[in-house]
Design an enzyme around this catalytic site. Sequence first.
Site, PDB file in Angstrom:
ATOM      1  N   ASP A   1      -9.822  36.968  46.521  1.00 26.93           N
ATOM      2  CA  ASP A   1      -9.607  38.406  46.361  1.00 26.93           C
ATOM      3  C   ASP A   1      -8.700  38.636  45.151  1.00 26.93           C
ATOM      4  OD1 ASP A   1      -9.109  41.298  47.028  1.00 26.93           O
ATOM      5  OD2 ASP A   1     -10.140  40.743  48.874  1.00 26.93           O
TER       6      ASP A   1
ATOM      7  N   HIS B   1     -10.342  38.281  42.087  1.00 27.41           N
ATOM      8  CA  HIS B   1     -10.797  39.599  41.648  1.00 27.41           C
ATOM      9  C   HIS B   1      -9.915  40.182  40.556  1.00 27.41           C
ATOM     10  CE1 HIS B   1     -13.040  40.361  45.727  1.00 27.41           C
ATOM     11  NE2 HIS B   1     -13.498  39.305  45.061  1.00 27.41           N
TER      12      HIS B   1
END
Length: 259
Positions: free
Chosen positions: A68, A91
């Site tokens: 993430d 991310h």
Amino acid sequence: MMSCTDAQIGGLRLINSTMMHVSVAKSERVGISNITIIAPEDSPNTDGIHVQESKFVNISNSIIGTGDDCVSLSEGAEDITIRNVTCGPGHGISIGSLGKKGSRATASNIHVSNCTLTQTTNGVRIKTWQARSPFSMIFGGSGFARNISFVNITMNGVTHPIIIDQYYCPNSVCDVHESAVEVIDVKYIGVTGSSSRDVAVALNCSQSVPCNGIVMDSVNLWHANEGEEVQSHCINANGSARNQVTPAVSCLTQGNLAS
């Protein structure tokens, strides 16, 4: 770290958390440095460092690779400094999402510098809710994300190197809503490197609350695939482009923005 003051985290190696590895909330004057965070690329919700409702947080000299966000900053993040962070996989470095379920959210005085992102989904991202789902009744919020800078950022094969998304909506169906979190005074200075997709710069701003004060200075992004070119996408963003900006961003005027 909840309700902490004058706290320090350093010299730790964190591996395979089931969710966020480091979370800072309702705290002041927190230093996080010289840590390593490792989780699989496909592990969901394993943010490296998450900060909300906190101010004067300094994150530095760390290596983060997760499934993430490497670093995520949400509502109430104020006076945050991020420097010398190596990110990937993950991310990228994200501000938001802000304004979920009609809430008022603010994030301000955030400065990111001398960071390297390698094969991340996003590079530097600001995401806010503007949409409404007729099924879940999720409304866009209000507030602001302002006085934000990204300086001397290196991208290596990043999918979306620069992105502002005021239409953030992970649901399958969302409608435009009049309310939105304002994005203002965002600077990208010395952002260079390669994009793995054609669109290297995406400024998708609200129809009702456009992005203002966007500055790009000495931005040079190219395609990771030799012979292919990158492009930009821009909706309702206002600001200026200084010195070389590649790819060119059509909604930014060439020259200086009044200070």
